[in-house]
Design an enzyme around this catalytic site. Structure first.
Site, PDB file in Angstrom:
ATOM      1  N   ARG A 208       0.747  -1.149  -0.065  1.00 22.55           N
ATOM      2  CA  ARG A 208      -0.235   0.236  -0.019  1.00 22.55           C
ATOM      3  C   ARG A 208       0.955   1.186  -0.086  1.00 22.55           C
ATOM      4  NH1 ARG A 208      -3.099  -2.484   4.988  1.00 22.55           N
ATOM      5  NH2 ARG A 208      -4.368  -3.723   4.077  1.00 22.55           N
ATOM      6  N   ARG A 301     -10.526   3.319   6.025  1.00 23.26           N
ATOM      7  CA  ARG A 301      -9.261   3.247   5.745  1.00 23.26           C
ATOM      8  C   ARG A 301      -8.761   3.680   4.446  1.00 23.26           C
ATOM      9  NH1 ARG A 301      -6.100  -2.068   7.618  1.00 23.26           N
ATOM     10  NH2 ARG A 301      -7.069  -2.849   5.671  1.00 23.26           N
ATOM     11  N   ARG A 312     -12.929  -9.079   2.111  1.00 24.57           N
ATOM     12  CA  ARG A 312     -12.414  -9.159   3.472  1.00 24.57           C
ATOM     13  C   ARG A 312     -13.593  -9.405   4.455  1.00 24.57           C
ATOM     14  NH1 ARG A 312      -6.786  -6.550   4.484  1.00 24.57           N
ATOM     15  NH2 ARG A 312      -5.730  -7.336   2.585  1.00 24.57           N
TER      16      ARG A 312
HETATM   17  N1  ATP Z   1     -11.224   1.563  18.137  1.00 32.05           N
HETATM   18  C1  ATP Z   1     -11.437   2.267  16.956  1.00 32.05           C
HETATM   19  N2  ATP Z   1     -12.304   3.090  16.851  1.00 32.05           N
HETATM   20  C2  ATP Z   1     -12.484   3.608  15.367  1.00 32.05           C
HETATM   21  N3  ATP Z   1     -11.689   3.409  14.490  1.00 32.05           N
HETATM   22  C3  ATP Z   1     -10.767   2.659  14.702  1.00 32.05           C
HETATM   23  C4  ATP Z   1     -10.396   1.793  16.080  1.00 32.05           C
HETATM   24  N4  ATP Z   1      -9.231   1.338  15.976  1.00 32.05           N
HETATM   25  C5  ATP Z   1      -8.765   1.313  14.753  1.00 32.05           C
HETATM   26  N5  ATP Z   1      -9.656   2.093  14.112  1.00 32.05           N
HETATM   27  C6  ATP Z   1      -9.306   2.475  12.455  1.00 32.05           C
HETATM   28  O1  ATP Z   1      -9.676   1.797  11.865  1.00 32.05           O
HETATM   29  C7  ATP Z   1      -8.946   1.374  10.450  1.00 32.05           C
HETATM   30  C8  ATP Z   1      -8.498  -0.066  10.536  1.00 32.05           C
HETATM   31  O2  ATP Z   1      -7.531  -0.340  11.650  1.00 32.05           O
HETATM   32  P1  ATP Z   1      -6.282  -1.148  11.307  1.00 32.05           P
HETATM   33  O3  ATP Z   1      -5.536  -0.768  10.107  1.00 32.05           O
HETATM   34  O4  ATP Z   1      -5.493  -0.923  12.630  1.00 32.05           O
HETATM   35  O5  ATP Z   1      -6.727  -2.594  11.225  1.00 32.05           O
HETATM   36  P2  ATP Z   1      -6.164  -4.000  11.283  1.00 32.05           P
HETATM   37  O6  ATP Z   1      -6.879  -4.640  11.979  1.00 32.05           O
HETATM   38  O7  ATP Z   1      -4.681  -3.853  11.196  1.00 32.05           O
HETATM   39  O8  ATP Z   1      -6.555  -4.120   9.544  1.00 32.05           O
HETATM   40  P3  ATP Z   1      -5.769  -5.357   8.583  1.00 32.05           P
HETATM   41  O9  ATP Z   1      -5.777  -6.716   9.161  1.00 32.05           O
HETATM   42  O10 ATP Z   1      -6.485  -5.278   7.241  1.00 32.05           O
HETATM   43  O11 ATP Z   1      -4.512  -4.887   8.622  1.00 32.05           O
HETATM   44  C9  ATP Z   1      -7.823   2.214  10.647  1.00 32.05           C
HETATM   45  O12 ATP Z   1      -8.280   3.590   9.717  1.00 32.05           O
HETATM   46  C10 ATP Z   1      -7.956   2.776  12.123  1.00 32.05           C
HETATM   47  O13 ATP Z   1      -7.607   4.194  12.373  1.00 32.05           O
HETATM   48  N1  LIG Z   2      -1.002 -16.174   8.708  1.00 26.37           N
HETATM   49  C1  LIG Z   2      -0.514 -14.944   8.471  1.00 26.37           C
HETATM   50  N2  LIG Z   2      -1.395 -14.050   8.309  1.00 26.37           N
HETATM   51  C2  LIG Z   2      -0.731 -12.570   8.298  1.00 26.37           C
HETATM   52  C3  LIG Z   2       0.488 -12.437   8.205  1.00 26.37           C
HETATM   53  N3  LIG Z   2       0.909 -11.044   8.140  1.00 26.37           N
HETATM   54  C4  LIG Z   2      -0.108 -10.538   8.012  1.00 26.37           C
HETATM   55  N4  LIG Z   2      -1.266 -11.303   8.235  1.00 26.37           N
HETATM   56  C5  LIG Z   2      -2.845 -11.235   8.160  1.00 26.37           C
HETATM   57  O1  LIG Z   2      -3.237 -10.966   7.012  1.00 26.37           O
HETATM   58  C6  LIG Z   2      -4.540 -10.150   7.026  1.00 26.37           C
HETATM   59  C7  LIG Z   2      -4.422  -9.007   5.982  1.00 26.37           C
HETATM   60  O2  LIG Z   2      -3.129  -8.092   6.184  1.00 26.37           O
HETATM   61  P1  LIG Z   2      -3.214  -6.920   5.352  1.00 26.37           P
HETATM   62  O3  LIG Z   2      -1.960  -6.163   5.783  1.00 26.37           O
HETATM   63  O4  LIG Z   2      -3.159  -7.324   4.154  1.00 26.37           O
HETATM   64  O5  LIG Z   2      -4.397  -5.954   5.737  1.00 26.37           O
HETATM   65  C8  LIG Z   2      -4.526  -9.528   8.537  1.00 26.37           C
HETATM   66  O6  LIG Z   2      -5.664 -10.295   9.008  1.00 26.37           O
HETATM   67  C9  LIG Z   2      -3.163 -10.002   8.919  1.00 26.37           C
HETATM   68  O7  LIG Z   2      -3.269 -10.133  10.417  1.00 26.37           O
HETATM   69  C10 LIG Z   2       1.523 -13.588   8.516  1.00 26.37           C
HETATM   70  O8  LIG Z   2       2.768 -13.754   8.285  1.00 26.37           O
HETATM   71  N5  LIG Z   2       0.810 -14.863   8.607  1.00 26.37           N
END
Ligand code: ATP
Ligand SMILES: Nc1nc2c(ncn2[C@@H]2O[C@H](COP(=O)(O)O)[C@@H](O)[C@H]2O)c(=O)[nH]1
Length: 427
Positions: A208, A301, A312
């Site tokens: 990204r 996001r 997703r």
């Molecule tokens: N408690 C919350 N309330 C509102 N918005 C939130 C909260 N926590 C996270 N966000 C927002 O939600 C969006 C998704 O969060 P984040 O990217 O951390 O999710 P993630 O679980 O890491 O997703 P992925 O698995 O796709 O990487 C972001 O824009 C973040 O700022």
């Molecule tokens: N099994 C694994 N899952 C992973 C790993 N790194 C990330 N993730 C999961 O993929 C999704 C999507 O991630 P995104 O960065 O494309 O939004 C998210 O649920 C991550 O937790 C890994 O090494 N192994």
């Protein structure tokens, strides 16, 4: 972890100068040792099929041998590009085997001492090394190696570096896409920069905007990653939302080497694989307050196309079901109010208000003598200097972890104690 005495152990110290070669504890049936030519030669009776043929274990320079059951491991010679540093003679087949070697191997070293622990791992102490890089374990029959043997066949061993000091259990964080895992992890890393290290996964998805290779992910392609999976480089991997994601063993090792606690952001399938491995992590599942809120966050996001958002969200249903049932996770957190969820996460990790954000167990690094021998007393390993009256204790009683990843919780300190020379194991 207890260290038991094994009567069938033969340990040899093979120093740079052949005439200092010291064989010890030859109770095993492997026969006698001799010196011949440039490198030591190890003679034994080959009892294969009841025929005593006699075999020669000709060791290379800087290689030394240790007997584990009916195998004699020759370890060392890392300078030799044709060698992977480990081979074993299998007495039951009368053949040399070059095993698949998992984990990151130590850098080239000239001389080492070895000791068998619990008949499943060999402790290797590098000569002329520093305390933060002297202790290595070659796992030959641990639970992890046994699992890998099912996949790759019987010729598998794994390296695991010994890390001194306390490093807490790794943390696995899972939850549907968009729930806020990354946000919570970033808060933790920002507030406790010396305490936590992020396990940088591999992925075949495209980066990204603002994502950096080697920081957020190791971006790779499917064929390369599949080859690396086949070669046993991954602790876990899964197909997630149409791409391949995985945690390399190295990603976890790098964090342990920095003396930090490892955080893995992986999906539920990955969490299940890690749970089945010997990583001994804490498993935390993050839930959204509602499905609608999850959708809102994912859209807000703005990193995915509509098609990918749908994919997703669709996968989120199964993930939420699996994550909240079945006891896979130790803790389930609802990420409604971000601050409240973060506080709860810190509580789980033992980071209450009094925790010093910069606190890190720093262990003083010191040099080990040029040449050493090992002995064991009261369950502790004694590293004896060969040329000076210097002894260092290596205490393995709080040893944790192991391959895949580092072996943590080692203690090392100099001792003024006089250790009698009639210990049961020496090198
Ligand atoms: N408690 C919350 N309330 C509102 N918005 C939130 C909260 N926590 C996270 N966000 C927002 O939600 C969006 C998704 O969060 P984040 O990217 O951390 O999710 P993630 O679980 O890491 O997703 P992925 O698995 O796709 O990487 C972001 O824009 C973040 O700022
Ligand atoms: N099994 C694994 N899952 C992973 C790993 N790194 C990330 N993730 C999961 O993929 C999704 C999507 O991630 P995104 O960065 O494309 O939004 C998210 O649920 C991550 O937790 C890994 O090494 N192994």
């Amino acid at each position: 972890m207890n260290i038991h005495h094994h009567h069938s152990i033969a340990i040899y110290f093979i120093p740079n100068h052949i005439n200092q070669f010291i064989p010890l504890d030859l109770e095993s049936s492997v026969g006698k040792l001799d010196l011949m030519g440039e490198a030591p030669v190890f003679f034994g009776d080959d009892l294969h099929a009841g025929v005593s043929n006699g075999f020669h274990l000709k060791l290379k320079e800087f290689e030394s041998a240790i007997v584990v059951g009916n195998k004699t491991y020759a370890i060392g010679g890392f300078d030799d590009p044709t060698s992977n540093g480990v081979r074993f003679f299998d007495k039951s087949t009368g053949e040399w085997v070059v095993p698949i070697v998992l984990g990151t191997k130590p850098n080239a070293f000239k001389g080492h001492s070895m000791m068998l622990l619990d008949s499943d791992r060999i402790l290797i102490i590098k000569h002329n090394s520093k305390s933060n890089d002297c202790a290595w374990f070659l796992e030959v029959d641990t639970r992890y190696v046994q699992e890998q043997k099912k996949k790759f066949g019987s010729g598998v061993v794994s390296w695991s570096k010994g890390v001194i000091g306390d490093a807490e259990r790794p943390i696995v964080i899972s939850g549907p896409s968009g729930v806020g895992k990354g946000t919570l992890i970033n808060m933790l890393m920002k507030d406790f920069p010396t305490m936590f290290g992020f396990s940088v996964s591999h992925t075949t998805r495209a980066p990204r905007e603002k994502e950096e290779n080697g920081v957020h992910y190791h971006f790779t392609n499917r064929s390369v990653m599949e080859e690396e999976i086949k070669a046993g480089k991954f602790l876990e991997f899964a197909s997630v939302h149409g791409n391949l994601y995985g945690t390399s063993i190295e990603a976890v090792e790098v964090v342990a080497d920095a003396g930090k606690r490892c955080i893995l952001d992986i999906d539920v399938q990955g969490a299940r694989s890690v749970r089945a491995s010997s990583l001994e992590a804490i498993f935390i599942f993050i839930c959204p307050p509602s499905f609608e809120e999850l959708e809102k966050r994912l859209r807000a996001r703005g990193t995915e196309t509509e098609e990918l958002i749908q994919k997703r969200l669709n996968n989120a249903k199964a993930e939420l079901e699996q994550g909240t049932s079945g006891g896979l996770f130790d803790h389930i957190l609802v990420n409604d109010d971000l601050e409240a969820c973060y506080e709860r996460l810190k509580e789980i990790l033992g980071l209450d208000g009094s925790t010093d954000a910069t606190l890190k167990t720093t262990t003083e690094v010191f040099a080990l003598p040029m040449e050493i021998s090992l002995s064991k007393i009261d369950g502790k390993i004694i590293i004896n200097s060969k040329n000076a009256d210097q002894k260092t204790v290596l205490d393995l009683t709080s040893m944790k972890g192991g391959a895949p990843g580092r072996t943590r919780g080692l203690r090392m300190y100099p001792t003024g104690l006089r250790i009698d020379d009639d210990n049961d194991e020496n090198t």
